[in-house]
Design an enzyme around this catalytic site. Sequence first.
Site, PDB file in Angstrom:
ATOM      1  N   HIS A   3     -48.352   1.828  16.746  1.00  0.00           N
ATOM      2  CA  HIS A   3     -49.084   0.823  15.948  1.00  0.00           C
ATOM      3  C   HIS A   3     -49.740  -0.216  16.840  1.00  0.00           C
ATOM      4  O   HIS A   3     -49.820  -1.392  16.490  1.00  0.00           O
ATOM      5  CB  HIS A   3     -48.124   0.181  14.935  1.00  0.00           C
ATOM      6  CG  HIS A   3     -47.486   1.186  14.039  1.00  0.00           C
ATOM      7  ND1 HIS A   3     -48.102   1.720  12.927  1.00  0.00           N
ATOM      8  CD2 HIS A   3     -46.300   1.826  14.146  1.00  0.00           C
ATOM      9  CE1 HIS A   3     -47.312   2.611  12.366  1.00  0.00           C
ATOM     10  NE2 HIS A   3     -46.209   2.705  13.082  1.00  0.00           N
ATOM     11  N   TRP A  14     -11.313 -25.578  31.651  1.00  0.00           N
ATOM     12  CA  TRP A  14     -12.309 -24.942  30.791  1.00  0.00           C
ATOM     13  C   TRP A  14     -11.530 -24.599  29.524  1.00  0.00           C
ATOM     14  O   TRP A  14     -10.784 -23.627  29.494  1.00  0.00           O
ATOM     15  CB  TRP A  14     -12.859 -23.690  31.465  1.00  0.00           C
ATOM     16  CG  TRP A  14     -13.805 -22.928  30.605  1.00  0.00           C
ATOM     17  CD1 TRP A  14     -13.523 -21.870  29.790  1.00  0.00           C
ATOM     18  CD2 TRP A  14     -15.193 -23.163  30.447  1.00  0.00           C
ATOM     19  NE1 TRP A  14     -14.642 -21.446  29.136  1.00  0.00           N
ATOM     20  CE2 TRP A  14     -15.687 -22.220  29.509  1.00  0.00           C
ATOM     21  CE3 TRP A  14     -16.076 -24.070  30.982  1.00  0.00           C
ATOM     22  CZ2 TRP A  14     -17.024 -22.182  29.113  1.00  0.00           C
ATOM     23  CZ3 TRP A  14     -17.412 -24.011  30.594  1.00  0.00           C
ATOM     24  CH2 TRP A  14     -17.871 -23.099  29.678  1.00  0.00           C
ATOM     25  N   LYS A  38     -30.137 -24.155  31.585  1.00  0.00           N
ATOM     26  CA  LYS A  38     -29.049 -23.322  31.043  1.00  0.00           C
ATOM     27  C   LYS A  38     -28.829 -23.628  29.571  1.00  0.00           C
ATOM     28  O   LYS A  38     -28.473 -22.767  28.795  1.00  0.00           O
ATOM     29  CB  LYS A  38     -27.764 -23.564  31.827  1.00  0.00           C
ATOM     30  CG  LYS A  38     -26.609 -22.664  31.408  1.00  0.00           C
ATOM     31  CD  LYS A  38     -26.965 -21.186  31.555  1.00  0.00           C
ATOM     32  CE  LYS A  38     -25.907 -20.274  30.986  1.00  0.00           C
ATOM     33  NZ  LYS A  38     -26.329 -18.865  30.908  1.00  0.00           N
ATOM     34  N   GLU A  78     -33.676  -7.770  24.741  1.00  0.00           N
ATOM     35  CA  GLU A  78     -32.854  -8.532  25.701  1.00  0.00           C
ATOM     36  C   GLU A  78     -33.220  -8.153  27.132  1.00  0.00           C
ATOM     37  O   GLU A  78     -33.339  -9.009  28.006  1.00  0.00           O
ATOM     38  CB  GLU A  78     -31.380  -8.289  25.420  1.00  0.00           C
ATOM     39  CG  GLU A  78     -30.420  -8.877  26.436  1.00  0.00           C
ATOM     40  CD  GLU A  78     -30.529 -10.389  26.620  1.00  0.00           C
ATOM     41  OE1 GLU A  78     -31.207 -11.060  25.817  1.00  0.00           O
ATOM     42  OE2 GLU A  78     -29.947 -10.880  27.606  1.00  0.00           O
ATOM     43  N   ASN A 114      -4.109 -21.734  34.440  1.00  0.00           N
ATOM     44  CA  ASN A 114      -5.394 -21.122  34.145  1.00  0.00           C
ATOM     45  C   ASN A 114      -5.100 -19.809  33.447  1.00  0.00           C
ATOM     46  O   ASN A 114      -4.421 -18.945  33.992  1.00  0.00           O
ATOM     47  CB  ASN A 114      -6.191 -20.871  35.440  1.00  0.00           C
ATOM     48  CG  ASN A 114      -7.446 -20.025  35.179  1.00  0.00           C
ATOM     49  OD1 ASN A 114      -7.981 -20.061  34.073  1.00  0.00           O
ATOM     50  ND2 ASN A 114      -7.881 -19.277  36.173  1.00  0.00           N
ATOM     51  N   GLY A 115      -5.558 -19.667  32.200  1.00  0.00           N
ATOM     52  CA  GLY A 115      -5.321 -18.415  31.474  1.00  0.00           C
ATOM     53  C   GLY A 115      -5.094 -18.686  29.997  1.00  0.00           C
ATOM     54  O   GLY A 115      -5.349 -19.783  29.514  1.00  0.00           O
ATOM     55  N   GLU A 118     -37.509 -13.845  32.448  1.00  0.00           N
ATOM     56  CA  GLU A 118     -37.046 -15.195  32.803  1.00  0.00           C
ATOM     57  C   GLU A 118     -36.621 -15.308  34.261  1.00  0.00           C
ATOM     58  O   GLU A 118     -36.559 -16.410  34.795  1.00  0.00           O
ATOM     59  CB  GLU A 118     -35.927 -15.666  31.882  1.00  0.00           C
ATOM     60  CG  GLU A 118     -34.668 -14.860  31.889  1.00  0.00           C
ATOM     61  CD  GLU A 118     -33.618 -15.461  30.957  1.00  0.00           C
ATOM     62  OE1 GLU A 118     -33.614 -16.672  30.740  1.00  0.00           O
ATOM     63  OE2 GLU A 118     -32.785 -14.704  30.454  1.00  0.00           O
ATOM     64  N   ARG A 133     -15.972 -23.538  38.000  1.00  0.00           N
ATOM     65  CA  ARG A 133     -15.129 -22.758  37.073  1.00  0.00           C
ATOM     66  C   ARG A 133     -14.939 -23.477  35.753  1.00  0.00           C
ATOM     67  O   ARG A 133     -14.316 -22.956  34.828  1.00  0.00           O
ATOM     68  CB  ARG A 133     -13.763 -22.476  37.714  1.00  0.00           C
ATOM     69  CG  ARG A 133     -13.797 -21.685  39.005  1.00  0.00           C
ATOM     70  CD  ARG A 133     -12.402 -21.576  39.629  1.00  0.00           C
ATOM     71  NE  ARG A 133     -11.515 -20.806  38.782  1.00  0.00           N
ATOM     72  CZ  ARG A 133     -11.415 -19.481  38.855  1.00  0.00           C
ATOM     73  NH1 ARG A 133     -12.165 -18.818  39.708  1.00  0.00           N
ATOM     74  NH2 ARG A 133     -10.601 -18.821  38.071  1.00  0.00           N
ATOM     75  N   CYS A 147     -10.275 -21.881  34.261  1.00  0.00           N
ATOM     76  CA  CYS A 147     -10.036 -23.211  34.843  1.00  0.00           C
ATOM     77  C   CYS A 147      -9.890 -23.050  36.350  1.00  0.00           C
ATOM     78  O   CYS A 147      -9.853 -21.953  36.883  1.00  0.00           O
ATOM     79  CB  CYS A 147      -8.758 -23.792  34.269  1.00  0.00           C
ATOM     80  SG  CYS A 147      -8.721 -23.762  32.481  1.00  0.00           S
ATOM     81  N   LYS A 168     -34.577 -10.726  30.030  1.00  0.00           N
ATOM     82  CA  LYS A 168     -33.956 -10.842  31.368  1.00  0.00           C
ATOM     83  C   LYS A 168     -35.028 -10.751  32.450  1.00  0.00           C
ATOM     84  O   LYS A 168     -35.085 -11.538  33.380  1.00  0.00           O
ATOM     85  CB  LYS A 168     -32.897  -9.767  31.559  1.00  0.00           C
ATOM     86  CG  LYS A 168     -31.639  -9.953  30.755  1.00  0.00           C
ATOM     87  CD  LYS A 168     -30.746 -11.040  31.257  1.00  0.00           C
ATOM     88  CE  LYS A 168     -30.716 -12.352  30.646  1.00  0.00           C
ATOM     89  NZ  LYS A 168     -30.743 -12.684  29.297  1.00  0.00           N
TER      90      LYS A 168
END
Length: 614
Positions: free
Chosen positions: A510, A75, A609, A487, A101-102, A494, A27, A2, A491
């Site tokens: 193959h 958040w 996103k 992955e 925040n936490g 994209e 945030r 947050c 990365k």
Amino acid sequence: MCGIVGYIGKRKAYPILIKGLHRLEYRGYDSAGVALINEQGQLNVYKAKGKVSELETFCESKDTGGTIGIAHTRWATHGEPNTVNAHPHYSESERLAIIHNGIIENYAVLKAGLMEQGYTFKSDTDTEVLVQLVEYTQVNQHVDLKTAVQLALQQVIGAYAIAILDKTHPDTLIAARKGSPLVVGIGEDEYFLASDATPIVEYTDKVIYIEDEEVVSLRLGEKVDITTINNVTKTPEIKRLELSLSQLEKGGYPHFMLKEIFEQPRTLTDSMRGRVNVRQDNIALSGFIDNKDRFLNAKRIIITACGTSWHAGLIAMYAIEEFAQIPVEVEYSSEFRYRKPVINKDDVVIAISQSGETADTLAAIQLAKEKGAFIFSICNVVGASIPRVSDSGCYTHVGPEIGVASTKAFTAQVTALTMLALCIGREKKTISKEQYLRIVRELGQIPDKIERVLGQNKRISDFAKTFTYAQNFIYLGRGYNFPVAMEGALKLKEISYIHAEGYPAAEMKHGPIALISQEMPVVVVAPHCGTYEKVVSNIQEIKARKGRVIAVVTEGDELVSKIADYCIEVPATEECLTPLLTVIPLQLLAYHIAVVKGCDVDQPRNLAKSVTVE
Ligand code: AGP
């Protein structure tokens, strides 16, 4: 993650607080609120669901007077994102207001104790427990606000950055931190408080970074007072800000993606907080504990996801089948939802989604739910659509992931899924206690080991420059590291727009080996694990055809390091945990190639996103 802001001074607090919240919206912004003590000594708290602009609209008709205040953009970690759970939170008497925040790990125990004393609660948050504890301490021990905060925080387990007001002392703003950031800004007859310097930099460049377990008391006309939670006086260390506002939002990094790559030691620590207890050799996932039978009786686990989350699902397949011995199928959500899949009532369906809003994954679990399957989601956004449709789940708690290319969310997803596989295996006794303990203890070491891999950032940046010519890459891996190869390829694709494919290393023979040439770099994920010797053979086959190889190897590797063109070393770890380390160099490699190519790393072309449409 947050955002918190505070102000005490000679100016109207409200505009400064709102502007500060806007600076901190990166945030997180599922709800926001402000608390002000006006000239008449009234403590006014205003809160709204959604972005800070919603709060501004709400406050247009309110009394926003006062030269002292605190504000918060949320958040969500505990409790749905709604007005009731938004911060600030009043104490029961409405004499105090707090922002936080936490995550307070022992909030349930503290809450039960306060309820026994007759306290009642309006929200589901851990934060409201804290402000009630401060008030309870103040009233029962007859101490001032600062002392009450010190005593209350001595009972807290977890992470916090808090600011708290007492309407009976409108000249004092108290704050404290442990594990979450907190900065004090020193102006002319005014003080500022914030999660980072972005809300402060336009008013002053003099700041004090508050350290863990420190309590700061800001009073007009007095110097900043800092003590520990045990009331040991500390000497404030005033620093000068040198970063621009834009740089500050990115924590001094050039891009959010690089910031988020470097956040991973901390975000994994946050993700495991309250779940992996190395001291007690135990993993506790509430979503699993509350639904044990569904997992223990499952004949099959179906994992449905997209993109990077789908790669996390592939890794989970290896872990769940190895440790829990339950058959796993990993599905692309877009295929799963339309191919008329056979779904049974004793199936468990795991949805993996950072945003919690991916349309195909949401549709896939809605289909599975209609057919009676049990839905468990791994998500990073509290209260998003996918967790709301799910029967249970596990939040990854890594804070907002701003870069479109997922990095910290991926490693948190893999961690959560590995914890789940271990929990099921432990319960089913399909994993030995010795192996379980070894992996749990090693999980606790992963953040530090990632830190060591990040230390090679400069070296990776240097050799990344030699590969920007490439039009194509191929990424290879085996076992747990085959999904890591995929992955790594995603990365690169994209953010640098270079075509890249991830492949099981043995599949080269193959077909793809026909592509090998000096023009197509080959990235091989080759840590010491069960199939290491076979991967070495694959590398030799590539080198025999003049391929250029970048290898990710275990520290001290003596075989691959002699044949590959470039080697990036990662610390040794349990085979099932190697993806958490081997993916880091691939994130950095993609990032640095994209930067040299001048690509828009945080917002690559054509991407979003969260893909909330089909
Ligand atoms: C990964 O870097 C991409 N941003 C993309 O593949 C992403 O993982 C995918 O769209 C799934 O998103 P979700 O995790 O929010 O569902």
